[in-house]
Design a protein around this motif. Sequence first.
Motif, PDB file in Angstrom:
ATOM      1  N   GLY A 190       0.811  -1.212   0.000  1.00  0.00           N
ATOM      2  CA  GLY A 190       0.000   0.000   0.000  1.00  0.00           C
ATOM      3  C   GLY A 190       0.842   1.259   0.000  1.00  0.00           C
ATOM      4  N   PHE A 191       1.915   1.240   0.783  1.00  0.00           N
ATOM      5  CA  PHE A 191       2.809   2.391   0.847  1.00  0.00           C
ATOM      6  C   PHE A 191       3.453   2.661  -0.512  1.00  0.00           C
ATOM      7  CE2 PHE A 191       7.132   4.023   1.434  1.00  0.00           C
ATOM      8  CZ  PHE A 191       6.872   5.212   2.088  1.00  0.00           C
ATOM      9  N   VAL A 192       4.011   1.617  -1.102  1.00  0.00           N
ATOM     10  CA  VAL A 192       4.663   1.777  -2.407  1.00  0.00           C
ATOM     11  C   VAL A 192       3.646   2.219  -3.460  1.00  0.00           C
ATOM     12  CG1 VAL A 192       5.863   0.551  -4.272  1.00  0.00           C
ATOM     13  CG2 VAL A 192       6.558   0.195  -1.885  1.00  0.00           C
ATOM     14  N   GLY A 193       2.469   1.586  -3.449  1.00  0.00           N
ATOM     15  CA  GLY A 193       1.424   1.960  -4.403  1.00  0.00           C
ATOM     16  C   GLY A 193       1.003   3.409  -4.253  1.00  0.00           C
ATOM     17  N   LEU A 194       0.847   3.849  -3.020  1.00  0.00           N
ATOM     18  CA  LEU A 194       0.453   5.236  -2.763  1.00  0.00           C
ATOM     19  C   LEU A 194       1.514   6.219  -3.249  1.00  0.00           C
ATOM     20  CD1 LEU A 194      -1.587   7.180  -1.437  1.00  0.00           C
ATOM     21  CD2 LEU A 194      -0.339   6.855   0.706  1.00  0.00           C
ATOM     22  N   ILE A 195       2.768   5.925  -2.973  1.00  0.00           N
ATOM     23  CA  ILE A 195       3.850   6.825  -3.406  1.00  0.00           C
ATOM     24  C   ILE A 195       3.953   6.858  -4.936  1.00  0.00           C
ATOM     25  CG2 ILE A 195       6.365   7.182  -3.343  1.00  0.00           C
ATOM     26  CD1 ILE A 195       4.826   7.940  -0.749  1.00  0.00           C
ATOM     27  N   ALA A 236       1.560   6.192  -7.096  1.00  0.00           N
ATOM     28  CA  ALA A 236       0.381   6.902  -7.601  1.00  0.00           C
ATOM     29  C   ALA A 236       0.541   8.414  -7.417  1.00  0.00           C
ATOM     30  CB  ALA A 236      -0.870   6.415  -6.878  1.00  0.00           C
ATOM     31  N   ASN A 237       1.086   8.818  -6.273  1.00  0.00           N
ATOM     32  CA  ASN A 237       1.269  10.244  -6.024  1.00  0.00           C
ATOM     33  C   ASN A 237       2.291  10.845  -6.985  1.00  0.00           C
ATOM     34  OD1 ASN A 237       0.737  12.671  -4.640  1.00  0.00           O
ATOM     35  ND2 ASN A 237       2.588  12.394  -3.406  1.00  0.00           N
ATOM     36  N   VAL A 238       3.381  10.133  -7.213  1.00  0.00           N
ATOM     37  CA  VAL A 238       4.393  10.634  -8.163  1.00  0.00           C
ATOM     38  C   VAL A 238       3.788  10.732  -9.567  1.00  0.00           C
ATOM     39  CG1 VAL A 238       6.574  10.057  -9.324  1.00  0.00           C
ATOM     40  CG2 VAL A 238       6.393   9.881  -6.834  1.00  0.00           C
ATOM     41  N   GLY A 239       3.041   9.694  -9.950  1.00  0.00           N
ATOM     42  CA  GLY A 239       2.387   9.720 -11.261  1.00  0.00           C
ATOM     43  C   GLY A 239       1.419  10.878 -11.383  1.00  0.00           C
ATOM     44  N   MET A 240       0.610  11.080 -10.375  1.00  0.00           N
ATOM     45  CA  MET A 240      -0.350  12.184 -10.417  1.00  0.00           C
ATOM     46  C   MET A 240       0.360  13.542 -10.435  1.00  0.00           C
ATOM     47  SD  MET A 240      -3.458  11.071 -10.560  1.00  0.00           S
ATOM     48  CE  MET A 240      -4.410  12.490 -10.039  1.00  0.00           C
ATOM     49  N   ARG A 241       1.454  13.631  -9.692  1.00  0.00           N
ATOM     50  CA  ARG A 241       2.175  14.909  -9.632  1.00  0.00           C
ATOM     51  C   ARG A 241       2.797  15.267 -10.979  1.00  0.00           C
ATOM     52  NH1 ARG A 241       4.246  17.735  -5.372  1.00  0.00           N
ATOM     53  NH2 ARG A 241       3.859  15.975  -3.994  1.00  0.00           N
ATOM     54  N   TYR A 242       3.463  14.304 -11.612  1.00  0.00           N
ATOM     55  CA  TYR A 242       4.223  14.622 -12.824  1.00  0.00           C
ATOM     56  C   TYR A 242       3.456  14.382 -14.112  1.00  0.00           C
ATOM     57  CZ  TYR A 242       8.096  15.275  -9.701  1.00  0.00           C
ATOM     58  OH  TYR A 242       8.895  15.742  -8.694  1.00  0.00           O
ATOM     59  N   LEU A 243       2.484  13.505 -14.106  1.00  0.00           N
ATOM     60  CA  LEU A 243       1.724  13.247 -15.323  1.00  0.00           C
ATOM     61  C   LEU A 243       0.462  14.098 -15.403  1.00  0.00           C
ATOM     62  CD1 LEU A 243       2.064   9.358 -15.516  1.00  0.00           C
ATOM     63  CD2 LEU A 243       3.408  11.090 -16.729  1.00  0.00           C
ATOM     64  N   ALA A 244      -0.208  14.267 -14.288  1.00  0.00           N
ATOM     65  CA  ALA A 244      -1.458  15.021 -14.292  1.00  0.00           C
ATOM     66  C   ALA A 244      -1.290  16.423 -13.698  1.00  0.00           C
ATOM     67  CB  ALA A 244      -2.525  14.263 -13.506  1.00  0.00           C
ATOM     68  N   GLY A 245      -0.150  16.664 -13.064  1.00  0.00           N
ATOM     69  CA  GLY A 245       0.087  17.982 -12.470  1.00  0.00           C
ATOM     70  C   GLY A 245      -0.724  18.224 -11.199  1.00  0.00           C
ATOM     71  N   PRO A 294      -0.976  16.405  -7.520  1.00  0.00           N
ATOM     72  CA  PRO A 294      -0.636  15.321  -6.582  1.00  0.00           C
ATOM     73  C   PRO A 294      -1.832  14.950  -5.701  1.00  0.00           C
ATOM     74  CG  PRO A 294       0.241  17.389  -5.804  1.00  0.00           C
ATOM     75  CD  PRO A 294      -0.332  17.658  -7.172  1.00  0.00           C
ATOM     76  N   ILE A 295      -1.755  13.782  -5.129  1.00  0.00           N
ATOM     77  CA  ILE A 295      -2.764  13.364  -4.161  1.00  0.00           C
ATOM     78  C   ILE A 295      -2.444  14.116  -2.868  1.00  0.00           C
ATOM     79  CG2 ILE A 295      -3.748  11.401  -2.917  1.00  0.00           C
ATOM     80  CD1 ILE A 295      -2.643   9.625  -5.236  1.00  0.00           C
ATOM     81  N   ILE A 296      -3.345  14.954  -2.450  1.00  0.00           N
ATOM     82  CA  ILE A 296      -3.070  15.876  -1.352  1.00  0.00           C
ATOM     83  C   ILE A 296      -2.700  15.158  -0.056  1.00  0.00           C
ATOM     84  CG2 ILE A 296      -4.125  17.628   0.139  1.00  0.00           C
ATOM     85  CD1 ILE A 296      -5.736  18.507  -2.308  1.00  0.00           C
ATOM     86  N   PHE A 297      -3.372  14.075   0.258  1.00  0.00           N
ATOM     87  CA  PHE A 297      -3.165  13.398   1.536  1.00  0.00           C
ATOM     88  C   PHE A 297      -2.108  12.295   1.478  1.00  0.00           C
ATOM     89  CE2 PHE A 297      -6.566  11.302  -0.740  1.00  0.00           C
ATOM     90  CZ  PHE A 297      -6.188   9.979  -0.691  1.00  0.00           C
ATOM     91  N   ALA A 298      -1.462  12.093   0.333  1.00  0.00           N
ATOM     92  CA  ALA A 298      -0.565  10.946   0.147  1.00  0.00           C
ATOM     93  C   ALA A 298       0.618  10.944   1.117  1.00  0.00           C
ATOM     94  CB  ALA A 298      -0.058  10.900  -1.290  1.00  0.00           C
TER      95      ALA A 298
END
Length: 164
Positions: free
Chosen positions: A25-30, A32-41, A43-47
């Motif tokens: 879960g930790f690795v998946g969350l990180i 996903a957050n990196v992907g959201m930050r750099y691909l979608a601009g 980030p997951i706020i609570f990640a």
Amino acid sequence: MNPLGKISAGLVQLERWASRFLVVGFVGLIVANVGMRYLAGRPIIFAEELAAIMLVWLAFIATSISIHTRAQIGVTLLVDNFSEPWRRIIDLLVWLLITIMLAILLKAGIAWVRSPVVEFEQVITTGWAKAPFFTIFPIFCASALVHSLAHVARAAGEIRGKRA
């Protein structure tokens, strides 16, 4: 194996599964957050805060597992010079002290989690109550206490002359 040893062995299996789940879960969350930050601009706020909570839970669970497996660091320079009967007695005394400390911590941890101070704490980014996340402390104390009691039973059985 004594009955407490069997309970401890079953509990450690549950803890190992929980630790695996937390790592994934930790690795998946990180990721996903990196992907959201750099691909979608966005980030997951609570990640980051949730990842920190997951790491705390993982640390407590791993510590409980290490108590079951007796994987803590120990200073045995003096004890190694004693005869076998004295080493067994000292082993029992050490596990009794650990058991007493864990019982005291469990009582204090339950009181802490149920206190009004914890009741008002919230996760900054989501507004969720922190109390459910803080329950890892009494959970750790209870599971480590089971492992510790199993070691007390084993050590007492060794002193009595039968392998527990």
